[in-house]
Write a protein that holds these residues in place. Structure first.
Motif, PDB file in Angstrom:
ATOM      1  N   MET A  16      28.594   9.866  24.132  1.00 52.73           N
ATOM      2  CA  MET A  16      29.177  10.973  23.402  1.00 52.73           C
ATOM      3  C   MET A  16      28.951  12.205  24.347  1.00 52.73           C
ATOM      4  O   MET A  16      28.800  12.577  23.966  1.00 52.73           O
ATOM      5  CB  MET A  16      27.756  11.546  22.168  1.00 52.73           C
ATOM      6  N   ASP A  17      30.722  12.647  24.729  1.00 48.72           N
ATOM      7  CA  ASP A  17      30.637  13.349  25.287  1.00 48.72           C
ATOM      8  C   ASP A  17      32.002  15.198  25.034  1.00 48.72           C
ATOM      9  O   ASP A  17      32.311  14.409  23.833  1.00 48.72           O
ATOM     10  CB  ASP A  17      31.895  12.741  26.757  1.00 48.72           C
ATOM     11  N   GLY A  18      30.814  15.842  25.789  1.00 48.73           N
ATOM     12  CA  GLY A  18      32.096  16.781  25.259  1.00 48.73           C
ATOM     13  C   GLY A  18      31.460  18.054  24.145  1.00 48.73           C
ATOM     14  O   GLY A  18      32.034  19.083  24.032  1.00 48.73           O
ATOM     15  N   ASN A  19      29.965  18.582  23.972  1.00 49.46           N
ATOM     16  CA  ASN A  19      29.577  19.093  23.476  1.00 49.46           C
ATOM     17  C   ASN A  19      29.265  20.043  24.171  1.00 49.46           C
ATOM     18  O   ASN A  19      29.669  20.817  23.337  1.00 49.46           O
ATOM     19  CB  ASN A  19      27.840  18.387  23.798  1.00 49.46           C
ATOM     20  N   GLY A  20      29.049  20.677  24.602  1.00 46.83           N
ATOM     21  CA  GLY A  20      29.564  21.735  25.917  1.00 46.83           C
ATOM     22  C   GLY A  20      30.986  22.912  25.919  1.00 46.83           C
ATOM     23  O   GLY A  20      31.087  23.691  25.937  1.00 46.83           O
ATOM     24  N   ARG A  21      32.339  21.541  26.740  1.00 44.00           N
ATOM     25  CA  ARG A  21      33.294  22.449  26.244  1.00 44.00           C
ATOM     26  C   ARG A  21      33.568  22.514  24.638  1.00 44.00           C
ATOM     27  O   ARG A  21      34.074  23.390  24.674  1.00 44.00           O
ATOM     28  CB  ARG A  21      34.464  20.824  26.786  1.00 44.00           C
ATOM     29  N   ARG A  30      25.811  26.358  25.314  1.00 41.94           N
ATOM     30  CA  ARG A  30      26.149  24.687  24.892  1.00 41.94           C
ATOM     31  C   ARG A  30      25.149  24.015  23.690  1.00 41.94           C
ATOM     32  O   ARG A  30      25.484  22.822  23.413  1.00 41.94           O
ATOM     33  CB  ARG A  30      25.878  23.993  26.418  1.00 41.94           C
ATOM     34  N   HIS A  34      25.306  20.875  20.898  1.00 42.90           N
ATOM     35  CA  HIS A  34      24.795  19.710  21.673  1.00 42.90           C
ATOM     36  C   HIS A  34      23.902  19.527  19.593  1.00 42.90           C
ATOM     37  O   HIS A  34      24.166  18.612  19.164  1.00 42.90           O
ATOM     38  CB  HIS A  34      23.061  19.758  21.333  1.00 42.90           C
ATOM     39  N   ALA A  60      22.759   9.396  24.488  1.00 42.65           N
ATOM     40  CA  ALA A  60      21.710  10.188  24.242  1.00 42.65           C
ATOM     41  C   ALA A  60      21.728  11.394  25.259  1.00 42.65           C
ATOM     42  O   ALA A  60      21.948  12.545  25.414  1.00 42.65           O
ATOM     43  CB  ALA A  60      20.868  10.422  23.522  1.00 42.65           C
ATOM     44  N   ASN A  65      21.810  13.495  33.852  1.00 44.60           N
ATOM     45  CA  ASN A  65      21.714  14.635  32.761  1.00 44.60           C
ATOM     46  C   ASN A  65      19.692  15.002  32.989  1.00 44.60           C
ATOM     47  O   ASN A  65      19.200  16.559  32.746  1.00 44.60           O
ATOM     48  CB  ASN A  65      20.990  14.555  31.318  1.00 44.60           C
ATOM     49  N   ARG A  68      20.187  18.650  34.923  1.00 42.01           N
ATOM     50  CA  ARG A  68      20.736  20.355  34.842  1.00 42.01           C
ATOM     51  C   ARG A  68      20.420  20.880  34.560  1.00 42.01           C
ATOM     52  O   ARG A  68      18.559  21.014  34.717  1.00 42.01           O
ATOM     53  CB  ARG A  68      21.250  19.880  33.021  1.00 42.01           C
ATOM     54  N   GLU A  72      18.567  23.800  29.263  1.00 43.57           N
ATOM     55  CA  GLU A  72      19.608  23.091  28.663  1.00 43.57           C
ATOM     56  C   GLU A  72      18.518  21.353  28.070  1.00 43.57           C
ATOM     57  O   GLU A  72      18.232  21.373  27.500  1.00 43.57           O
ATOM     58  CB  GLU A  72      20.161  22.339  29.332  1.00 43.57           C
ATOM     59  N   LEU A  76      17.337  20.434  24.820  1.00 36.97           N
ATOM     60  CA  LEU A  76      17.938  19.032  24.444  1.00 36.97           C
ATOM     61  C   LEU A  76      16.713  18.109  23.588  1.00 36.97           C
ATOM     62  O   LEU A  76      16.781  17.026  23.082  1.00 36.97           O
ATOM     63  CB  LEU A  76      18.571  18.513  25.431  1.00 36.97           C
TER      64      LEU A  76
HETATM   65  C1  IPE Z   1      27.356  15.427  25.525  1.00 40.35           C
HETATM   66  O1  IPE Z   1      28.247  16.732  25.772  1.00 40.35           O
HETATM   67  C2  IPE Z   1      26.103  14.919  25.943  1.00 40.35           C
HETATM   68  C3  IPE Z   1      24.633  15.436  27.195  1.00 40.35           C
HETATM   69  C4  IPE Z   1      25.579  14.444  28.141  1.00 40.35           C
HETATM   70  C5  IPE Z   1      23.402  15.648  26.524  1.00 40.35           C
HETATM   71  P1  IPE Z   1      27.843  17.544  27.343  1.00 40.35           P
HETATM   72  O2  IPE Z   1      26.527  18.138  26.972  1.00 40.35           O
HETATM   73  O3  IPE Z   1      27.834  16.391  28.932  1.00 40.35           O
HETATM   74  O4  IPE Z   1      29.747  18.267  26.944  1.00 40.35           O
HETATM   75  P2  IPE Z   1      30.156  18.315  28.171  1.00 40.35           P
HETATM   76  O5  IPE Z   1      30.997  17.438  29.263  1.00 40.35           O
HETATM   77  O6  IPE Z   1      29.732  19.099  29.134  1.00 40.35           O
HETATM   78  O7  IPE Z   1      31.417  19.258  27.792  1.00 40.35           O
END
Ligand code: IPE
Ligand code: IPE
Ligand code: MG
Length: 241
Positions: A16-21, A30, A34, A60, A65, A68, A72, A76
């Motif tokens: 499940m990727d791309g929440n931040g963008r 960010r 999430h 998840a 991670n 990070r 964050e 999370l």
């Molecule tokens: C996925 O989204 C969620 C986790 C890794 C916890 P990201 O947080 O990696 O979102 P992007 O890749 O920075 O957009």
């Protein structure tokens, strides 16, 4: 949509990727991404149950991670406790069993306790298993298996694929038929390296918070049009089908 009720994958795994963008595109934090991503997980879980999928494994939080920014990571972890708490009744209603894979010893006490409670409360559920990969990395899992095999003094001639699989955190879970990764990244990021040996891979540009029912059905329909040959020829496959 060219969708069949037959050939439903037994096990679907998702990065499940791309929440931040997704959040950045909207000028939000960010964490906002999430939280929206948690809603996608709800919708995909519901759809998976309706389709008759038996196992849904979602990445998840990876071992990497943990690196990070601290803010964050703690946000999370709080989101996780809250979601597990909120979702337990719904899991029970839908007869979904929660499982977790990963190095859970690294989770904050509150998260680990809440998680364990939900796992215990849903242990009898049998319609689908939702497997949360938390503090998970495949290299950690494989090394852990090797260490345990050595500790158990297993003799070399007894080590085969089946025995090794039984030393992984996914013991008793069939390998994924389909792996989905959202957000346009085309990599595995240390997820289920052993178990994905023969999975069909599906990559989409869609960011996870936008990945809802329709997007999930599209991925399943794509899977249904694949020919899984497992090293055999196409002719051999059409005979067995
Ligand atoms: C996925 O989204 C969620 C986790 C890794 C916890 P990201 O947080 O990696 O979102 P992007 O890749 O920075 O957009
Ligand atoms: C993979 O996403 C881990 C999860 C979805 C939990 P990342 O965003 O951490 O992966 P990389 O760093 O882009 O490979
Ligand atoms: Mg990412």
């Amino acid at each position: 949509m060219d969708f069949q009720t037959l050939r439903i994958p037994r096990h679907v795994a998702i990065i499940m990727d791309g929440n931040g963008r997704w959040a950045k595109e909207r000028g939000k934090s960010r964490m906002f991404g999430h939280s929206e991503g948690a809603m996608s997980l709800d919708e995909v879980t519901e759809t998976a149950v309706e389709l008759g999928i038996e196992y849904l494994t979602v990445y998840a939080f990876s071992t990497e991670n943990w690196n990070r920014p601290g803010e964050e990571v703690s946000a999370l972890m709080s989101l996780l406790v809250q979601s597990i708490e909120d979702k337990t009744p719904k899991l029970l209603d839908n007869n979904i069993r929660l499982l977790a894979i990963g190095d859970l010893s690294r989770l904050p006490r509150e998260v680990a306790d809440r998680l364990q409670r939900c796992i215990d409360e849903t242990a009898h559920c049998s319609r689908m298993s939702l497997v949360l990969a938390l503090s998970y990395s495949a290299q950690w899992e494989i090394l852990n298996a090797v260490k345990n095999i050595i500790n158990d003094k297993i003799s070399v001639e007894d080590i085969d694929e089946k025995l090794f699989s039984d030393y992984l955190t996914t013991k008793n879970i069939p390998d994924p038929d389909l792996l989905i990764r959202t957000s346009g990244e085309v990599r595995i990021s240390n997820f289920l390296l052993w178990q994905l040996a023969y999975s069909e891979l599906y990559f989409t540009e869609t960011l996870w918070p936008d990945f809802r029912r329709e997007e999930f059905l599209k991925a399943i329909a794509d899977y249904q049009n694949r020919e899984r040959r497992f090293g055999k020829t196409s002719e051999q496959i059409s005979i067995t089908n």
